[in-house]
Scaffold this motif. Sequence first.
Motif, PDB file in Angstrom:
ATOM      1  N   LYS A 165       0.854  -1.181   0.000  1.00  9.66           N
ATOM      2  CA  LYS A 165       0.000   0.000   0.000  1.00  9.66           C
ATOM      3  C   LYS A 165       0.892   1.233   0.000  1.00  9.66           C
ATOM      4  O   LYS A 165       1.885   1.298   0.736  1.00  9.66           O
ATOM      5  N   MET A 166       0.543   2.175  -0.853  1.00  9.25           N
ATOM      6  CA  MET A 166       1.219   3.462  -0.871  1.00  9.25           C
ATOM      7  C   MET A 166       0.319   4.464  -0.166  1.00  9.25           C
ATOM      8  O   MET A 166      -0.868   4.583  -0.481  1.00  9.25           O
ATOM      9  N   PHE A 167       0.875   5.163   0.808  1.00  7.91           N
ATOM     10  CA  PHE A 167       0.111   6.110   1.611  1.00  7.91           C
ATOM     11  C   PHE A 167       0.502   7.530   1.236  1.00  7.91           C
ATOM     12  O   PHE A 167       1.689   7.871   1.195  1.00  7.91           O
ATOM     13  N   LEU A 168      -0.503   8.359   0.949  1.00  6.95           N
ATOM     14  CA  LEU A 168      -0.291   9.783   0.733  1.00  6.95           C
ATOM     15  C   LEU A 168      -0.979  10.537   1.853  1.00  6.95           C
ATOM     16  O   LEU A 168      -2.135  10.248   2.195  1.00  6.95           O
ATOM     17  N   SER A 169      -0.261  11.479   2.435  1.00 12.36           N
ATOM     18  CA  SER A 169      -0.829  12.258   3.536  1.00 12.36           C
ATOM     19  C   SER A 169      -0.642  13.740   3.237  1.00 12.36           C
ATOM     20  O   SER A 169       0.432  14.164   2.794  1.00 12.36           O
ATOM     21  N   PHE A 170      -1.712  14.513   3.465  1.00 15.80           N
ATOM     22  CA  PHE A 170      -1.692  15.948   3.215  1.00 15.80           C
ATOM     23  C   PHE A 170      -2.198  16.634   4.484  1.00 15.80           C
ATOM     24  O   PHE A 170      -3.229  16.244   5.046  1.00 15.80           O
ATOM     25  N   PHE A 171      -1.484  17.643   4.947  1.00 20.71           N
ATOM     26  CA  PHE A 171      -1.981  18.361   6.119  1.00 20.71           C
ATOM     27  C   PHE A 171      -1.404  19.771   6.157  1.00 20.71           C
ATOM     28  O   PHE A 171      -0.454  20.100   5.439  1.00 20.71           O
ATOM     29  N   HIS A 172      -2.014  20.591   6.966  1.00 23.59           N
ATOM     30  CA  HIS A 172      -1.533  21.952   7.180  1.00 23.59           C
ATOM     31  C   HIS A 172      -0.957  22.026   8.572  1.00 23.59           C
ATOM     32  O   HIS A 172      -1.641  21.734   9.554  1.00 23.59           O
ATOM     33  N   GLU A 173       0.305  22.427   8.660  1.00 22.16           N
ATOM     34  CA  GLU A 173       0.974  22.508   9.960  1.00 22.16           C
ATOM     35  C   GLU A 173       1.403  23.941  10.198  1.00 22.16           C
ATOM     36  O   GLU A 173       2.093  24.547   9.394  1.00 22.16           O
ATOM     37  N   GLY A 174       0.953  24.480  11.329  1.00 20.98           N
ATOM     38  CA  GLY A 174       1.343  25.820  11.732  1.00 20.98           C
ATOM     39  C   GLY A 174       2.046  25.782  13.069  1.00 20.98           C
ATOM     40  O   GLY A 174       2.458  24.725  13.558  1.00 20.98           O
ATOM     41  N   ALA A 175       2.161  26.939  13.686  1.00 15.82           N
ATOM     42  CA  ALA A 175       2.875  27.025  14.965  1.00 15.82           C
ATOM     43  C   ALA A 175       2.202  26.198  16.051  1.00 15.82           C
ATOM     44  O   ALA A 175       2.846  25.780  17.011  1.00 15.82           O
ATOM     45  N   ASP A 176       0.902  25.949  15.892  1.00 16.86           N
ATOM     46  CA  ASP A 176       0.166  25.202  16.912  1.00 16.86           C
ATOM     47  C   ASP A 176      -0.059  23.754  16.521  1.00 16.86           C
ATOM     48  O   ASP A 176      -0.901  23.074  17.095  1.00 16.86           O
ATOM     49  N   GLY A 177       0.663  23.285  15.532  1.00 19.24           N
ATOM     50  CA  GLY A 177       0.496  21.901  15.129  1.00 19.24           C
ATOM     51  C   GLY A 177      -0.353  21.784  13.876  1.00 19.24           C
ATOM     52  O   GLY A 177      -0.474  22.712  13.080  1.00 19.24           O
ATOM     53  N   LYS A 178      -0.989  20.637  13.736  1.00 21.14           N
ATOM     54  CA  LYS A 178      -1.758  20.352  12.525  1.00 21.14           C
ATOM     55  C   LYS A 178      -3.199  20.852  12.664  1.00 21.14           C
ATOM     56  O   LYS A 178      -3.841  20.632  13.694  1.00 21.14           O
ATOM     57  N   GLN A 179      -3.679  21.521  11.615  1.00 24.42           N
ATOM     58  CA  GLN A 179      -5.058  22.012  11.586  1.00 24.42           C
ATOM     59  C   GLN A 179      -5.846  21.224  10.540  1.00 24.42           C
ATOM     60  O   GLN A 179      -5.412  21.137   9.390  1.00 24.42           O
ATOM     61  N   PRO A 180      -6.983  20.635  10.905  1.00 25.45           N
ATOM     62  CA  PRO A 180      -7.743  19.809   9.962  1.00 25.45           C
ATOM     63  C   PRO A 180      -8.122  20.571   8.696  1.00 25.45           C
ATOM     64  O   PRO A 180      -8.517  21.737   8.747  1.00 25.45           O
ATOM     65  N   LEU A 181      -7.995  19.918   7.562  1.00 18.62           N
ATOM     66  CA  LEU A 181      -8.423  20.476   6.284  1.00 18.62           C
ATOM     67  C   LEU A 181      -9.911  20.173   6.093  1.00 18.62           C
ATOM     68  O   LEU A 181     -10.391  19.117   6.513  1.00 18.62           O
ATOM     69  N   SER A 182     -10.619  21.075   5.429  1.00 14.35           N
ATOM     70  CA  SER A 182     -12.054  20.852   5.217  1.00 14.35           C
ATOM     71  C   SER A 182     -12.491  21.122   3.782  1.00 14.35           C
ATOM     72  O   SER A 182     -13.607  20.802   3.413  1.00 14.35           O
TER      73      SER A 182
END
Length: 967
Positions: A165-182
Amino acid sequence: MKSQFWKAPLGLLISVSLALMSMGLPAVRAQDDGVVWTTWENLAIDSIGDDNSGSRVSTAEVDGKAALMVLPSGSAAETKLAIPLSGAALAEFATYSRLELEVFLPEGNALNPNKFFLGMADVTDDGFDWKGGVFSPTQPQIGWQRVVFTLETSMRNLPAERSFKMFLSFFHEGADGKQPLSEPFYLGKAYLSGAETPPESAEVLQVWAAWAAKDISRIGDDNSGSRVEAAQQDGKAALRVLPSGTAAETKLALPLKGADLSDWAQAEQLLLEVFLPESNALNPNKFFVGMADVTGGEFNWVAGVFGRLEAGTGWATVSYSIDPAMRNLTADHDYMLYLSFFHEGAGDKQPLSEAFFLGEIKLKLSPKTALEPSLWTVWQAFNSGMFGDDNTGTRILRSEDVQTPNGSPTLKIVPGGSADETKLAYPVSGTNLQPWLDYGQLELEVYLPEGNSLNPNTFFLGLAEITTEWTWAGGLFGTPSGTSGWIRVVFPVQTVYRRLNPNGTYLMYIASFHQDANGNKTPLREAFHLGSIHLVPAEKSAAAETSQESEPDDTYRQEVAILLNMDDETLIEAVARETFDYFWFEVNPANGLIKDRSTPDSVSSIAAVGFGLAAIPIGVDRGWISYEDGYQRALTTLKTFTSGGAQGERGFFYHFLNMETGERAWSSELSSIDTALLVAGALVAGQYFADSEVQQLADQLYANVDWEWMRGGAEMIRMGWKPDSGFFNATWDHFDESLIMYVLAIGSPTHPIPPSVWDKWDRPANVTEGYVYLPGEPLFVYQYPLAFLDLRAKEDAYVNYWNNAIKACQRNRQFALENSEKYSTYRNNVWGLSASDGPFGYRAYGAAGINHDGTVAPYAAVACLPMTPEIALEGTRALLSEFGTRVWREYGFVSAINKDENWYSREHIGIDQGNILLMIANHQDGFVWRLFMANPHIQRALEKMGFVDSQGDYAITPRYLNQLLGR
């Protein structure tokens, strides 16, 4: 005409068509911008999973381009895709080193991903064997772009008969950690690039071809009690190694000289054949090779490296990557090659007692390139009359007596005999320097006469622009290939050299000198010669493109040499002194705001200001600054924060501030934890300058913080607040650095929160090993609170946080040790994984085995000094000895290094500097602890939180441990 990524009409699922491969059709199709990965094109989107992230996919069209729409769940920290693939579909990965994925980020999205990750796992028979994962260094932008992943070797060698399985992960990381994408974003085609073909010209040469053909009586045991004898194993001439049965390591010492060393200069790997009998109860699992110069009966260590075994038992090969120092050997010297074998489990070495066998030792030479180095013609056409000596008394003569290897005349350099350095200065235009843009390194031919009593061993190349006035452009040290005769000195092209003014005029400086291990220089008196300068093409690799490596100024080189010769106490004091200067000079003296990091355009970090306020008393007490200067700086800073000079609300301040105006920088939040660190530092300064305006303002700063408001209706304190969106959903609800914040909040003289909140703080525990932790285990979460709080021999109802930090430091060091074979940065006692810069951005590296790539943050090891002084000192010295000027800069240790990615930061980060400085002060005499703990509000808070004298050396209290175990 290029194929579209999704071939079917919009909304129609695409069936898998991997039969193309079995029919012999090509797996990839050549394009003018790479090769399209057809496996990706032929995926059925209903086979794509979400890896428990709640994301969904559907077909779409963007700018007339067929695409895959990715719909995040809106709640998961990461938006993930899990793509099932067979080994056959991945066969082309062995040929290509990079995967490039087209990604479209809509301009209208409030939040787009800024981090991209690709991983691979073997899931044959419902198992899960992680093969590796990589982050992309690609910086996100709006619209279509290519996100590039450089594949690990383990992600490319995939058996066709297995399922992956190939896993792709996308996220937004700021000073406070990861913020959920919507909001949705899109994926286009996937490409494979970076084709690699095995070099045909690589050579493998025998070092010790057959043990029986040598005098094995000359093989020593290096005091390990091992014995050797000639043998046959599976019809192959071999050396039987008989361990002593008692020594922790089974060692061999082989003498080498003359012809044995002739090919080491071109060596890439040392290959050792080894046979490990399957019947042995215990075989070695660690393999080390080292080298020492033993000429004249003296012992001078050269270098050593750990090897990698290809298989478990039977005949296999151990490969060792040659350390550069092992290539720079003197032909007429005597050397010893040391082989060490041992079995290590859970950090302990177990003596070997059963025989194993060694076959041939071979050197694998670096592949020969068909590209000859380009000659820098400006230098080739030199006129000795154009050279200056930069006031060193050096004479530069054109010479036919000694010619270059290709028969050209040389420059004869005649030292003045009294100057520490022998220099020449050569005028050159920016236009003539432009060819440097296309090359990765410069190589200077140097002839060092063997009859000289003293030859230069250090070479420096510098540039200064003199178009209008003298302006330093940059300089770097070179690596010489030998000590006598014709050698080449290699200079990596520094980034600053690539930003030259083509219309400018420059002076190129070449300095040569002899210095000892302590950095002391001895004037040269005898002539030597310079030949041609060659420009060598840069390697087009991701590591080369992202590397920031370059040798800094001579000052840092000398400092490192001096530091390594200091005793432990003097070394620690010197590190603290250099670190303190960050807080004194990287500041706006008009308002006291301190930079987040040592870059010209850096904003201020309020946490760095807090560490800086605590640094001022240290500087005064140690005599680095005067009492009056320290007092005035502290007063200026506190006035800024108590009189409206720094933007904030209800006593909290924005995480990042404009250095000049004190206004909110970027879209940063009112930060609860960073405000806590600001207040903690202020209280330290206030206590030191007791009964003064500084103490009055520090107390006012603390009293202004409305901790109850920051709960925002939640049980725990919120991580932050923004004027446009309100309170963060995330709260400080579990073990981490917020320990210091809850002490301040519960002890607040004006806005305290209930002590019962402390009991709601989750403390994840490893009951087997007896400690509480933050998943990921970055070291800073254990260190920051204890930079201020003296919790030695104290515990609450749950944890002895001091003993817990001791375990964290020990685990961090052990993790590096256990992974040193995979990551070369961790070798030779270098350790320290924590949140830091890295080759792919700022990440929370840690010792939990889930987020590490060979990056080490020096502050993490140094700041363990109060808890684990022995291993912290060991790590501090190892950083300096292993990396020297790559890890030591203007304000001491840099933010992070990664040898495996050839990445070395040139920056210092304020909070890292603060952690180092405060922890050293506490290690020396408990200085910061005494000041902070003298505050009555802190003592009252600890009492309310249930802290009492500890009853043992445990981390988890017996009562809490029984509770966790359900007893």
